[in-house]
Design an enzyme around this catalytic site. Sequence first.
Site, PDB file in Angstrom:
ATOM      1  CG  ASP A   4      52.778 -65.615 115.489  1.00 48.79           C
ATOM      2  OD1 ASP A   4      53.305 -66.313 114.888  1.00 48.79           O
ATOM      3  OD2 ASP A   4      52.761 -64.525 115.224  1.00 48.79           O
ATOM      4  CG  ASP A  18      54.846 -68.697 112.095  1.00 54.41           C
ATOM      5  OD1 ASP A  18      54.377 -68.155 111.239  1.00 54.41           O
ATOM      6  OD2 ASP A  18      55.812 -67.964 112.813  1.00 54.41           O
ATOM      7  CD  GLU A  19      50.611 -64.845 111.532  1.00 59.40           C
ATOM      8  OE1 GLU A  19      49.574 -63.957 111.593  1.00 59.40           O
ATOM      9  OE2 GLU A  19      51.591 -64.945 111.272  1.00 59.40           O
TER      10      GLU A  19
HETATM   11 MG   LIG Z   1      55.439 -66.359 114.383  1.00 60.23          MG
END
Ligand SMILES: [Mg+2]
Length: 309
Positions: free
Chosen positions: A22, A112-113
Amino acid sequence: MREMTTTARPPTTRGATILHADLDAFYASVEQRDNPHLRGRPVIVGGGVVLACSYEAKRVGVRSAMNGGQARMLCPDAIVVEPRMDAYSEASDAAFERFRDFTPFVKPISVDEAFLDVGGAEHLFGPAKETAAQLRTRVLVDVGLPLSVGVARTKFLAKVASAQAKPDGLLYVEPGRELDFLHPLPVEVLWGVGPVTAEKLHDHGVDTVGALAASERADLQGFLGPHSGRHLRDLANNLDPRPIDTHRRDRSMGAQRALGNQIRTREELRRELLALAEKVVARLRKAERVARTVTVRYRTQEMRHESRS
Ligand SMILES: [Mg+2]
């Protein structure tokens, strides 16, 4: 109702090979990366509603989705910047490319993960914990962004671990020690515990995951409802009802490349396609796999997605 008969199962005996990766304060980190004046300072992305904020702003209580006015009251010296979606999308692609350098089993959750299963890559990169450290270094060096990673035997624990590791951290949940990790944490870390459920739990004196795990099932079901009561108690005891490697079902390997904005000739596109095919085939050979279906996906300048199989 099929879900009522699903049996929860303990994690398998295999090692901890699931990574939850993350990027920290993603949009704000991209802004700090691209503008040295923003580094070390509270940065808020988005003027109306806070889309993201740097850790310097989080420290004084600013949160994503907060109203901009409220955020500026909490943090009067914050630097507010307009979002640059193209830059974030490029940074996301670059980070995911690094993820795929380590394993083909990448399950994106958002820009983003992602979850990564590095179980098959130990002969290449060492134990999962070391792979996670290498992944963090690669993303920091090549993409310029801090990445937090949780490593565990299940997706659920890996995700909880990455959140605990933030910012810019790595947390490995040792197999067999899962409950030691989980039980001291607040109930809010569990999937399915939102503000309403959290309040109900606190009202009944249940503040930690350990307290939830030790609660009588009937009591929990009384105030949370039958499904939620059982589900959360199972999670608190680390009984994850979902199969561990769901994402192996759609086994695939891929490669991608952003071509930018200039118009390409058919011949140039053929060359790009060939290079991508070479890359995928090299990975297949390396992993000693065969494949059946070839899919080409592309995105046009107007952000239209197309694919052919
Ligand atoms: Mg994040």
